[in-house]
Design an enzyme around this catalytic site. Sequence first.
Site, PDB file in Angstrom:
ATOM      1  N   ASP A  35       0.866  -1.125  -0.016  1.00  0.00           N
ATOM      2  CA  ASP A  35       0.091  -0.039  -0.069  1.00  0.00           C
ATOM      3  C   ASP A  35       0.991   1.312  -0.086  1.00  0.00           C
ATOM      4  O   ASP A  35       1.789   1.346   0.443  1.00  0.00           O
ATOM      5  CB  ASP A  35      -0.857   0.131   1.382  1.00  0.00           C
ATOM      6  N   GLN A  98     -14.032   2.636   1.748  1.00  0.00           N
ATOM      7  CA  GLN A  98     -13.836   2.062   0.600  1.00  0.00           C
ATOM      8  C   GLN A  98     -13.344   3.375  -0.299  1.00  0.00           C
ATOM      9  O   GLN A  98     -14.505   4.198  -0.514  1.00  0.00           O
ATOM     10  CB  GLN A  98     -14.492   1.076  -0.172  1.00  0.00           C
ATOM     11  N   HIS A 104     -10.578  -5.431  -3.196  1.00  0.00           N
ATOM     12  CA  HIS A 104      -9.264  -5.652  -2.668  1.00  0.00           C
ATOM     13  C   HIS A 104      -9.181  -5.839  -1.224  1.00  0.00           C
ATOM     14  O   HIS A 104      -9.997  -5.389  -0.432  1.00  0.00           O
ATOM     15  CB  HIS A 104      -8.317  -4.409  -3.050  1.00  0.00           C
TER      16      HIS A 104
HETATM   17  P1  AMP Z   1      -9.694   1.552   0.186  1.00  0.00           P
HETATM   18  O1  AMP Z   1      -9.721   2.755   0.908  1.00  0.00           O
HETATM   19  O2  AMP Z   1      -9.849   0.560   1.155  1.00  0.00           O
HETATM   20  O3  AMP Z   1     -10.549   1.579  -1.106  1.00  0.00           O
HETATM   21  O4  AMP Z   1      -8.145   1.243  -0.134  1.00  0.00           O
HETATM   22  C1  AMP Z   1      -7.359   1.777  -1.061  1.00  0.00           C
HETATM   23  C2  AMP Z   1      -6.013   1.502  -0.831  1.00  0.00           C
HETATM   24  O5  AMP Z   1      -5.378   1.913  -1.813  1.00  0.00           O
HETATM   25  C3  AMP Z   1      -5.508   2.778   0.141  1.00  0.00           C
HETATM   26  O6  AMP Z   1      -5.105   2.216   1.445  1.00  0.00           O
HETATM   27  C4  AMP Z   1      -4.662   3.370  -0.514  1.00  0.00           C
HETATM   28  O7  AMP Z   1      -3.469   3.859   0.260  1.00  0.00           O
HETATM   29  C5  AMP Z   1      -4.181   2.509  -1.668  1.00  0.00           C
HETATM   30  N1  AMP Z   1      -3.458   2.861  -2.744  1.00  0.00           N
HETATM   31  C6  AMP Z   1      -3.948   4.297  -3.440  1.00  0.00           C
HETATM   32  N2  AMP Z   1      -2.998   4.364  -4.594  1.00  0.00           N
HETATM   33  C7  AMP Z   1      -2.211   3.332  -4.659  1.00  0.00           C
HETATM   34  C8  AMP Z   1      -1.064   3.238  -5.322  1.00  0.00           C
HETATM   35  N3  AMP Z   1      -0.767   3.718  -6.515  1.00  0.00           N
HETATM   36  N4  AMP Z   1      -0.387   2.183  -4.896  1.00  0.00           N
HETATM   37  C9  AMP Z   1      -0.553   1.297  -3.921  1.00  0.00           C
HETATM   38  N5  AMP Z   1      -1.537   1.770  -3.097  1.00  0.00           N
HETATM   39  C10 AMP Z   1      -2.447   2.680  -3.354  1.00  0.00           C
END
Ligand code: AMP
Length: 119
Positions: A35, A98, A104
Site C-alpha cells: 500500500d 472504501q 481488494h
Molecule cells: P480502500 O480505501 O479500502 O479503497 O483502499 C485503497 C487503498 O489503496 C488505500 O489504502 C490507498 O493507500 C491505496 N492506494 C492508492 N493508490 C495506490 C497506489 N498507487 N499504490 C499502492 N496503493 C495505493
Amino acid sequence: MTASGAEPTLFERIAAREIPARIVAETDRVIAFHDIAPKAPVHVIVTPKRGDYRDVVELASADPALLAELVDVANGIAADLADGDFRLIFNTGPGGGQTVFHVHAHVLAGGLEEASLAG
Ligand code: AMP
C-alpha cells in the site's frame, strides 16, 4: 479501455504495469503490492487483476474461488513478510472506508498493536 468498455481501474493499471507499485506476489488472476500509505509494518493490497467486481460482496457471490485465492495469497504474504499472523480487511462502500471500487483486501501484519485503517 477494458473489454467491457469501462476505463481501467487504478488497480488494473498497476496490474498492467502502467502505474508503478512494489509488487510482492502474483498469480494468474491475483496481484499483491505494498500500500502506498501503509498503516502497519506490513500493509499489502491483494486484488484480482481484473476489476470485474466492485467489492467483496459481489466477489463472494460471483466467484468464491477467486475470493479464496485472495485469502490464500494474503496468507502467503503474511508468512513471507511477517510471522504468519495477519488481519484481513475489505472496506466495503464509502461508509466503510472504501475509496477504490475494485475489490481488494488489505493485509496488515507485523506489530499490529498500533495499526488502524482510520485516518
Ligand atoms: P480502500 O480505501 O479500502 O479503497 O483502499 C485503497 C487503498 O489503496 C488505500 O489504502 C490507498 O493507500 C491505496 N492506494 C492508492 N493508490 C495506490 C497506489 N498507487 N499504490 C499502492 N496503493 C495505493
